[in-house]
Design an enzyme around this catalytic site. Structure first.
Site, mmCIF file in Angstrom:
data_model
loop_
_atom_site.group_PDB
_atom_site.id
_atom_site.type_symbol
_atom_site.label_atom_id
_atom_site.label_comp_id
_atom_site.label_asym_id
_atom_site.label_seq_id
_atom_site.Cartn_x
_atom_site.Cartn_y
_atom_site.Cartn_z
ATOM 1 N N CYS A 98 22.463 -3.506 1.032
ATOM 2 C CA CYS A 98 21.090 -3.581 0.507
ATOM 3 C C CYS A 98 20.180 -4.276 1.507
ATOM 4 O O CYS A 98 20.156 -5.503 1.598
ATOM 5 C CB CYS A 98 21.084 -4.322 -0.828
ATOM 6 N N CYS B 45 17.577 -6.596 0.015
ATOM 7 C CA CYS B 45 18.101 -7.910 -0.390
ATOM 8 C C CYS B 45 18.392 -8.793 0.818
ATOM 9 O O CYS B 45 18.115 -9.987 0.801
ATOM 10 C CB CYS B 45 19.406 -7.765 -1.173
ATOM 11 N N ASP B 46 18.986 -8.223 1.847
ATOM 12 C CA ASP B 46 19.585 -9.051 2.900
ATOM 13 C C ASP B 46 18.923 -8.924 4.271
ATOM 14 O O ASP B 46 19.291 -9.652 5.200
ATOM 15 C CB ASP B 46 21.079 -8.696 3.042
#
Ligand code: NDP
Length: 309
Positions: free
Chosen positions: A134, A137-138
């Site tokens: 992701c 997200c990261d």
């Protein structure tokens, strides 16, 4: 039938637990069938920095523990079992685990989806240590670093483009020379000077012991191996929604395996609602799943009120 529940929620990620929170506070006494590993995808991540309310960030498992504690505080019954089958052909709706069958007036499906992985040993060992599925997200953790994105679909192109905000170099690694991605998404990636492509290769290993240090690929035509140096490895080879138990339930499921809502969170079966990644392959965020859990609970509550009147 003596014990018919108002709402049974299948799944215990952000969608399921938010649905439980709202249902519990509406005094519907929900039951969450949480699975054997409650908490969903966030229990497999480390730092979460994009869930509102945590200015310093929070570990994924801790966030899910807090959500679970919050739903229990309002009297939600949480069952740590897997659902093995459902019968939505009549009312009340039936939901069976290995050991018991629940009957309910309404059901909220929030079983989520899992990212697909290549299945390499180090891919799992280095999860949260440079391996991710992701970028939203990261990506932030890869400022000034080099990353590799695996895949040739729209997700790979989108993730690669997004990652160029942070990374100095993004390499898209794809198993064929042709791309499944739409022309426009592919062109955007090809036009981005920070993105490079290595195609017609098989990923054979993720290099690194404590953190990702590179990716080893094998060229399909020559068999030659090549190490790509990088600190981030993003799998973008699709997701698998957890819908196998609903295959013969009468619910509309599309050819990618996602449940198709009819309108809002309602499905094709009255009394059955859906929230989160099990129908949403577009946003796939904890916060959007949580928002949908809220909507599904409100829709279920309205449905139950209409049944009573
Ligand atoms: P896709 O299934 O479209 O693409 C998956 C990619 O991963 C393919 O290129 C596939 O290769 C590759 N792949 C799959 N398995 C393996 C494997 N074992 N080894 C190596 N490579 C593998 O998934 P996406 O997540 O990209 O997209 C899902 C859906 O979401 C699509 O409909 C897409 O259009 C949509 N989407 C739309 C976006 C947008 O419009 N903004 C953004 C993201 C997704 P191969 O091509 O050889 O099969």
């Amino acid at each position: 039938m003596s014990d018919v529940k108002n709402v049974v929620i299948i799944g215990s990620g952000p969608a399921g637990l938010t649905a439980a929170l709202y249902s519990a506070r509406a005094e519907l006494k929900p039951v969450v069938i949480a699975g054997l590993k409650p908490g969903g995808q966030l229990t497999e991540t480390t730092e979460v920095e994009n869930f509102p309310g945590f200015p310093e960030g929070i570990q994924g498992p801790e966030l899910m523990e807090k959500m679970l504690a919050q739903v229990k505080r309002f009297g939600t019954e949480v069952v740590s079992e897997n659902v093995v089958s459902v019968d939505f052909s009549k009312k009340p709706l039936a939901i069976a685990t290995d050991t018991q069958t629940f009957y309910s007036k309404a059901v909220i499906i929030a079983t989520g989806a899992d990212a697909n992985w290549l299945g390499l040993d180090n891919e799992q060992k280095l999860r949260g240590k440079g391996v991710s599925a992701c970028a939203t997200c990261d990506g932030f953790f890869f400022r000034g670093k080099e990353v590799v994105v695996i895949g040739g679909g729209d997700s790979a192109m989108e993730e690669a483009n997004f990652l160029t905000k942070f990374a100095t170099q993004v390499t898209i690694v794809h198993r064929r020379a042709e791309f499944k991605a739409s022309k426009i998404m592919l062109k955007r990636a090809q036009d981005n000077p920070k993105i490079k492509f290595i195609t017609d290769v098989t990923v054979v290993d993720v290099i690194g012991t404590d953190r990702v240090e590179g990716v080893k690929v094998k060229h399909n035509d020559t068999g030659a191996e090549e190490n790509i140096s990088c600190q981030g490895y993003f799998a973008a080879i699709g997701h698998t929604p957890a819908t196998s138990i609903f295959k013969n339930s009468g619910l509309e499921i599309n050819d990618m395996g996602y449940i198709v809502p009819k309108q809002f969170t309602e499905t094709s079966i009255p009394g059955v609602f859906v929230a989160g990644d099990v129908h949403d392959h577009r946003y796939r965020q904890a916060v959007t799943a949580a928002g949908e859990g809220c909507k599904a609970a409100l829709d279920a509550e309205k449905y139950l009120q209409a049944q009573e009147s």
